[in-house]
Design a protein around this motif. Structure first.
Motif, short mmCIF file in Angstrom:
data_model
loop_
_atom_site.label_atom_id
_atom_site.label_comp_id
_atom_site.label_asym_id
_atom_site.label_seq_id
_atom_site.Cartn_x
_atom_site.Cartn_y
_atom_site.Cartn_z
N MET A 76 -12.22 3.15 -1.90
CA MET A 76 -11.25 3.95 -1.17
C MET A 76 -10.34 3.06 -0.32
N ASP A 77 -10.90 2.00 0.23
CA ASP A 77 -10.10 1.08 1.04
C ASP A 77 -9.04 0.41 0.17
N SER A 78 -9.37 0.12 -1.08
CA SER A 78 -8.41 -0.55 -1.98
C SER A 78 -7.24 0.35 -2.35
N MET A 79 -7.37 1.66 -2.15
CA MET A 79 -6.31 2.60 -2.50
C MET A 79 -5.35 2.87 -1.35
N HIS A 80 -5.64 2.31 -0.19
CA HIS A 80 -4.77 2.48 0.98
C HIS A 80 -3.99 1.20 1.24
N ILE A 81 -2.90 1.31 1.99
CA ILE A 81 -2.14 0.12 2.34
C ILE A 81 -3.02 -0.79 3.20
N PRO A 82 -2.81 -2.12 3.12
CA PRO A 82 -3.63 -3.03 3.93
C PRO A 82 -3.54 -2.71 5.41
N LEU A 83 -4.59 -3.00 6.12
CA LEU A 83 -4.65 -2.67 7.54
C LEU A 83 -3.52 -3.32 8.32
N GLU A 84 -3.16 -4.54 7.93
CA GLU A 84 -2.10 -5.25 8.67
C GLU A 84 -0.72 -4.64 8.44
N GLU A 85 -0.59 -3.78 7.42
CA GLU A 85 0.70 -3.15 7.16
C GLU A 85 0.78 -1.73 7.71
N SER A 86 -0.28 -1.25 8.30
CA SER A 86 -0.28 0.11 8.88
C SER A 86 0.28 0.06 10.30
N TYR A 87 0.71 1.21 10.80
CA TYR A 87 1.23 1.28 12.16
C TYR A 87 0.87 2.63 12.77
N ASN A 88 0.85 2.70 14.07
CA ASN A 88 0.49 3.90 14.82
C ASN A 88 -0.89 4.42 14.43
N GLY A 89 -1.75 3.51 13.98
CA GLY A 89 -3.10 3.91 13.64
C GLY A 89 -3.22 4.71 12.36
#
Length: 455
Positions: free
Chosen positions: A179-192
Motif C-alpha cells: 500500500m505504501d508503494s501505491m502512494h506518493i513518497p513521503l517527502e513529496e507529500s504536504y499538509n500531512g
C-alpha cells in the motif's frame, strides 16, 4: 439373408438417430439460445437510417470541411449523457484496485504466503490452493503460466477478499509495504496528506486490428494483435494549462474527485484514455455476463463521426442544432445549451464552467447535451476532405498515422458556431482538455431497427 438384416439394422438406427435429434432429418440449423436485446444501462437506442450529413446552410467560417452528403448508419445504443466523473472514477478505482491486488498476490507468492497464513496471504493467487482448482484451471496453470513478461500472466486474483484502505487496519507489514508503494513518497507529500501516486494507475489491454488484417491476409494473427498501456487518471492540470492568467485552481483541485461534481462530465481525458475506458467497460460487463452464464455483449466504443452527427440531429433533417434551430434560445429567451454566448458572457446561460451531464432538454433521441457543456471525442481522424472519399454507409475514417482526432458538439467555452451539429473540430489523440469529454456507443444486435429520418 445376412445382408438383408444388415440393411434393416442400418435403417432402424437411422430412424432412431433422426427421431432422437428431433429435427426429422431436416436441415434446421444449429439452434442457439433465443437472443433478447438488452438495452445497456444509461443508454438509449438510436434507430438506423439515412440523413444529410454536413452543413445545411452557409459555411460562415469558410472552413469548407463538411459538404452535405447523404449517409446511412446502422442502429446503435448511445449513452444518454456524457460519461460523468462518477462513472469514470469507477474505471480509475477498478484499475487501482487491480494493480494493488496484483502487487499483493506477487509479494505473497514471493514470500510463500497462502490464505492459511492470513495477512497478505489472503490475497495470494487463487492457484495457491491447487486442491480447489478445476481441471481446466489446473491445465492452464501447468501449460501457460510463466509465458508472459512477469511469469504471472493468466493467474487469477482472489477478489473474494475486500481490500483494506484504513491504515489502522492493515493486517501485516507486507500488506503495508504494498500500500505504501501505491502512494506518493513521503517527502513529496504536504499538509500531512499522502495521496495515491496516480502515475501508477495504468490499464493494459489488447485488441485485434481488423482493418490491418483485412487488408493483408498473409499476416499471422499475432501480427495484428495490438497491446496498449494507458495511464487512466484524468489530467487535472488541464484546467490551469488551457487558460493562461486565469484562476482555475479550485477546478484543478476538486473537479474530478469531489462528490460535488460526481454527476458532471469528466474532462481532462485524452482520446487514448477514452478508448481505454471503452475497452474496460466491455471487459467489466462481459465478466458479469460470464459469471451469470449469459452471452457476451458487443463491445463499447467511441462513436464514428457520422454516428455522432446522426444521433445529435435526433431525426431532424437539415437542423442547425439538436433542438432544430437556427437559434440557441427558446421562445422565452432562455439559452438551450451551456456555451459562451453574448460576446463572451459565460454566466448568461446560468453556468460558468460545466453543468451536470443531465441538464437542459434532451433531443428527440433522448440524448442530453449533444451541443455544449463539453465537446466530445469521436473515433474518427480529422481530414478536411474525408467527406469526399468516405463511404456513404456507416462511414468512418480513422488513420492510425493521423493523430488529429475529431471532437464534436462544442463546449462551455465555445461560441455557438461549434455547437452546430455539422461543425467539425479536432484535437490530438494524446491531448487532454478541460472542455473535452466523451460518450460511448454499442452496436445494436437483433432485428434491424430503422428510424424515420424524414421528419
Amino acid at each position: 439373408m445376412d445382408m438383408k438384416k444388415l440393411v434393416l439394422l442400418t435403417v432402424v438406427l437411422t430412424v432412431i438417430m433422426s427421431c432422437g435429434s428431433g429435427d426429422r432429418g431436416e436441415l434446421v440449423g444449429v439452434q442457439g439460445k433465443r437472443w433478447h436485446p438488452e438495452k445497456p444501462y444509461g443508454m438509449t437506442l438510436v434507430p438506423g437510417g439515412s440523413f444529410i450529413m454536413g452543413k445545411a446552410d452557409d459555411d460562415l467560417a469558410g472552413i469548407q470541411d463538411a459538404p452535405s452528403k447523404t449517409v446511412t448508419v446502422r442502429a446503435f445504443y448511445m449513452d444518454e449523457t456524457e460519461i460523468t466523473n462518477g462513472e469514470y472514477r469507477q474505471f480509475v478505482n477498478w484499475v487501482r484496485d487491480s494493480i494493488i491486488r496484483t502487487r499483493l498476490a506477487n509479494l505473497a507468492d514471493e514470500v510463500g504466503k497462502t490464505p492459511e497464513d492470513g495477512g497478505i496471504g489472503e490475497f495470494a493467487y487463487t492457484d495457491a490452493d491447487t486442491a480447489s482448482m478445476t481441471v481446466y484451471e489446473k491445465y492452464m496453470l501447468d501449460n501457460y503460466s510463466g509465458l508472459g513478461p512477469t511469469g504471472n500472466e493468466g493467474r487469477k486474483l482472489n477478489k473474494r477478499v475486500d481490500l483494506i484502505y484504513d491504515q489502522a487496519e492493515y493486517p501485516d507489514e507486507l500488506y503495508t509495504e504494498v500500500m505504501d508503494s501505491m502512494h506518493i513518497p513521503l517527502e513529496e507529500s504536504y499538509n500531512g496528506q499522502r495521496t495515491w501516486d496516480v502515475n501508477k494507475f495504468k490499464f493494459q489491454y489488447t485488441y485485434l486490428d481488423i482493418q490491418k488484417a483485412a487488408k493483408n491476409k498473409n499476416l499471422k494473427r499475432s501480427d495484428v494483435i495490438v497491446q496498449e498501456e494507458v495511464m487512466v487518471y484524468p489530467d487535472t492540470t488541464a484546467w490551469i494549462r488551457d487558460f493562461s492568467y486565469s484562476y482555475n485552481e479550485p477546478m484543478h483541485n476538486d473537479y474530478f474527485w469531489h462528490d460535488a461534481y460526481g454527476e458532471y462530465p469528466v474532462v481532462g481525458v485524452s482520446w487514448k484514455q477514452a478508448n481505454a475506458f471503452c475497452q474496460w467497460r466491455t471487459l467489466y460487463k462481459n465478466a458479469y455476463q460470464k459469471d451469470k452464464k449469459r452471452q457476451y455483449v458487443n463491445s463499447f466504443r467511441l462513436p464514428s463521426e457520422a454516428e455522432w452527427e446522426y444521433a445529435a440531429r435526433g431525426g431532424l433533417q437539415a437542423a442547425t442544432f439538436p433542438w432544430g434551430g437556427p437559434y440557441a434560445k427558446d421562445d422565452r429567451g432562455c439559452f438551450l445549451a451551456n456555451f459562451k454566448p453574448l460576446r463572451g458572457d459565460y454566466a448568461a446561460d446560468q453556468a460558468l464552467y460545466t453543468v451536470e451531464a443531465k441538464s437542459y432538454e434532451p433531443n428527440d433521441y433522448n440524448l442530453y447535451n449533444m451541443a455544449g457543456n463539453v465537446a466530445e471525442w469521436v473515433y474518427s481522424s480529422y481530414d478536411p476532405a474525408s467527406y469526399e472519399y468516405s463511404s456513404s454507409i456507416n462511414p468512418i475514417v480513422n488513420d492510425n498515422s493521423n493523430q488529429r482526432k475529431v471532437v464534436r458538439g462544442g463546449s462551455w467555452k465555445d461560441v455557438a458556431y461549434f455547437l452546430q451539429v455539422s461543425s467539425r473540430d479536432y484535437e490530438y489523440a494524446d491531448s487532454a482538455r478541460s472542455y473535452i469529454g466523451f460518450r460511448t456507443v454499442q452496436d445494436y444486435m437483433g432485428t434491424d431497427i430503422t428510424g424515420n429520418s424524414g421528419r
